[in-house]
Design a protein around this motif. Structure first.
Motif, PDB file in Angstrom:
ATOM      1  N   ARG A  31       0.834  -1.217   0.000  1.00  0.00           N
ATOM      2  CA  ARG A  31       0.000   0.000   0.000  1.00  0.00           C
ATOM      3  C   ARG A  31       0.860   1.256   0.000  1.00  0.00           C
ATOM      4  O   ARG A  31       0.557   2.224  -0.695  1.00  0.00           O
ATOM      5  CB  ARG A  31      -0.933  -0.003   1.210  1.00  0.00           C
ATOM      6  N   ALA A  32       1.924   1.248   0.778  1.00  0.00           N
ATOM      7  CA  ALA A  32       2.833   2.403   0.823  1.00  0.00           C
ATOM      8  C   ALA A  32       3.457   2.648  -0.546  1.00  0.00           C
ATOM      9  O   ALA A  32       3.601   3.795  -0.981  1.00  0.00           O
ATOM     10  CB  ALA A  32       3.913   2.187   1.882  1.00  0.00           C
ATOM     11  N   ASN A  33       3.802   1.585  -1.265  1.00  0.00           N
ATOM     12  CA  ASN A  33       4.372   1.729  -2.610  1.00  0.00           C
ATOM     13  C   ASN A  33       3.375   2.363  -3.570  1.00  0.00           C
ATOM     14  O   ASN A  33       3.747   3.108  -4.471  1.00  0.00           O
ATOM     15  CB  ASN A  33       4.818   0.376  -3.154  1.00  0.00           C
ATOM     16  N   GLN A  34       2.079   2.075  -3.388  1.00  0.00           N
ATOM     17  CA  GLN A  34       1.057   2.651  -4.260  1.00  0.00           C
ATOM     18  C   GLN A  34       0.860   4.146  -4.017  1.00  0.00           C
ATOM     19  O   GLN A  34       0.334   4.849  -4.869  1.00  0.00           O
ATOM     20  CB  GLN A  34      -0.281   1.932  -4.070  1.00  0.00           C
ATOM     21  N   LEU A  35       1.266   4.628  -2.857  1.00  0.00           N
ATOM     22  CA  LEU A  35       1.092   6.047  -2.542  1.00  0.00           C
ATOM     23  C   LEU A  35       2.098   6.932  -3.274  1.00  0.00           C
ATOM     24  O   LEU A  35       1.843   8.108  -3.490  1.00  0.00           O
ATOM     25  CB  LEU A  35       1.214   6.275  -1.031  1.00  0.00           C
ATOM     26  N   ARG A  36       3.251   6.377  -3.624  1.00  0.00           N
ATOM     27  CA  ARG A  36       4.279   7.175  -4.296  1.00  0.00           C
ATOM     28  C   ARG A  36       3.778   7.582  -5.670  1.00  0.00           C
ATOM     29  O   ARG A  36       3.305   6.772  -6.450  1.00  0.00           O
ATOM     30  CB  ARG A  36       5.571   6.387  -4.418  1.00  0.00           C
ATOM     31  N   ARG A  37       3.851   8.869  -5.973  1.00  0.00           N
ATOM     32  CA  ARG A  37       3.353   9.418  -7.235  1.00  0.00           C
ATOM     33  C   ARG A  37       4.371   9.247  -8.347  1.00  0.00           C
ATOM     34  O   ARG A  37       5.567   9.213  -8.123  1.00  0.00           O
ATOM     35  CB  ARG A  37       3.035  10.913  -7.082  1.00  0.00           C
ATOM     36  N   LYS A  38       3.863   9.181  -9.567  1.00  0.00           N
ATOM     37  CA  LYS A  38       4.717   9.168 -10.746  1.00  0.00           C
ATOM     38  C   LYS A  38       4.724  10.579 -11.302  1.00  0.00           C
ATOM     39  O   LYS A  38       3.747  11.297 -11.191  1.00  0.00           O
ATOM     40  CB  LYS A  38       4.170   8.194 -11.783  1.00  0.00           C
ATOM     41  N   GLY A  39       5.812  10.957 -11.924  1.00  0.00           N
ATOM     42  CA  GLY A  39       5.908  12.278 -12.519  1.00  0.00           C
ATOM     43  C   GLY A  39       7.278  12.876 -12.306  1.00  0.00           C
ATOM     44  O   GLY A  39       8.241  12.169 -12.017  1.00  0.00           O
ATOM     45  N   LEU A  40       7.346  14.194 -12.449  1.00  0.00           N
ATOM     46  CA  LEU A  40       8.611  14.916 -12.308  1.00  0.00           C
ATOM     47  C   LEU A  40       8.458  16.060 -11.323  1.00  0.00           C
ATOM     48  O   LEU A  40       7.428  16.737 -11.314  1.00  0.00           O
ATOM     49  CB  LEU A  40       9.043  15.489 -13.662  1.00  0.00           C
ATOM     50  N   VAL A  41       9.479  16.283 -10.536  1.00  0.00           N
ATOM     51  CA  VAL A  41       9.543  17.442  -9.642  1.00  0.00           C
ATOM     52  C   VAL A  41      10.948  18.031  -9.733  1.00  0.00           C
ATOM     53  O   VAL A  41      11.896  17.328 -10.087  1.00  0.00           O
ATOM     54  CB  VAL A  41       9.217  17.071  -8.168  1.00  0.00           C
ATOM     55  N   TYR A  60       5.224  10.456  -0.670  1.00  0.00           N
ATOM     56  CA  TYR A  60       4.413  10.583  -1.883  1.00  0.00           C
ATOM     57  C   TYR A  60       5.206  11.019  -3.115  1.00  0.00           C
ATOM     58  O   TYR A  60       4.853  10.650  -4.221  1.00  0.00           O
ATOM     59  CB  TYR A  60       3.276  11.592  -1.660  1.00  0.00           C
ATOM     60  N   LEU A  61       6.220  11.836  -2.959  1.00  0.00           N
ATOM     61  CA  LEU A  61       6.948  12.374  -4.111  1.00  0.00           C
ATOM     62  C   LEU A  61       7.778  11.298  -4.807  1.00  0.00           C
ATOM     63  O   LEU A  61       8.200  10.331  -4.179  1.00  0.00           O
ATOM     64  CB  LEU A  61       7.856  13.519  -3.671  1.00  0.00           C
ATOM     65  N   GLY A  66      12.602  10.685 -10.707  1.00  0.00           N
ATOM     66  CA  GLY A  66      11.574  11.673 -10.997  1.00  0.00           C
ATOM     67  C   GLY A  66      11.962  13.083 -10.608  1.00  0.00           C
ATOM     68  O   GLY A  66      11.108  13.966 -10.569  1.00  0.00           O
ATOM     69  N   ARG A  67      13.238  13.308 -10.328  1.00  0.00           N
ATOM     70  CA  ARG A  67      13.704  14.646  -9.937  1.00  0.00           C
ATOM     71  C   ARG A  67      14.600  15.201 -11.020  1.00  0.00           C
ATOM     72  O   ARG A  67      15.536  14.551 -11.470  1.00  0.00           O
ATOM     73  CB  ARG A  67      14.430  14.566  -8.598  1.00  0.00           C
ATOM     74  N   VAL A  68      14.286  16.430 -11.442  1.00  0.00           N
ATOM     75  CA  VAL A  68      14.995  17.033 -12.574  1.00  0.00           C
ATOM     76  C   VAL A  68      15.469  18.434 -12.219  1.00  0.00           C
ATOM     77  O   VAL A  68      14.940  19.084 -11.314  1.00  0.00           O
ATOM     78  CB  VAL A  68      14.096  17.085 -13.835  1.00  0.00           C
TER      79      VAL A  68
END
Length: 150
Positions: A31-41, A60-61, A66-68
């Motif tokens: 469940r904790a793994n499902q909370l992590r969001r996909k995307g870029l920050v 969550y981040l 995913g860090r740019v």
């Protein structure tokens, strides 16, 4: 204003499945793994703390992939703007032929397309383009190359 990130937040929370006899604590980790969001920050500690204050690792981040940098975010923004402008120009010019993308038999843009019933892909008239998944380093290298060479 400049973008600090873009995140995909799923609209549902899927149940996790455990095999009979598996440790129930594993469900908490899944469940904790499902909370992590996909995307870029942006890779900026002040921004990351503003998005999700955390003493240690954010829950969550996205992770490091995913860090740019601010430069990469600008490069991506320029690329997307050029692509969208090209698509709009093509549509206004009358180019509306189907051009589906697939990553495999179970991953197809057609799954979510409102026009799937009218493009006749199922009749074999349209061959989907195959796109493979790429690693973040490969993506940024290709984006930099295409930015430099138009």
């Amino acid at each position: 204003m400049q973008p600090a990130g873009t995140l995909y937040v799923p609209g549902r929370f899927d149940m996790v499945k455990l095999d009979p006899g598996e440790d129930p604590e594993k469900a908490g980790q899944l469940r904790a793994n499902q909370l992590r969001r996909k995307g870029l920050v942006l890779r900026d500690e002040a921004i990351l703390q503003a998005m999700e204050p955390a003493a240690d690792a954010p829950q969550y981040l996205p992770g490091e992939d995913g860090r740019v940098s601010a430069g990469q975010m600008r490069q991506l923004e320029d690329y997307v703007n050029k692509k969208v402008t090209g698509m709009v120009d093509a549509i206004f010019s009358g180019a509306v032929a189907p051009d589906p993308v697939e990553r495999g038999p179970d991953v197809s843009a057609c799954t979510y397309c409102d026009y799937a019933s009218v493009c006749h892909k199922d009749a074999g008239a349209v061959a989907p383009r195959r796109m493979r998944a790429v690693k973040p380093e490969e993506f940024w290298t290709e984006l930099e190359r295409s930015s430099a060479h138009g």
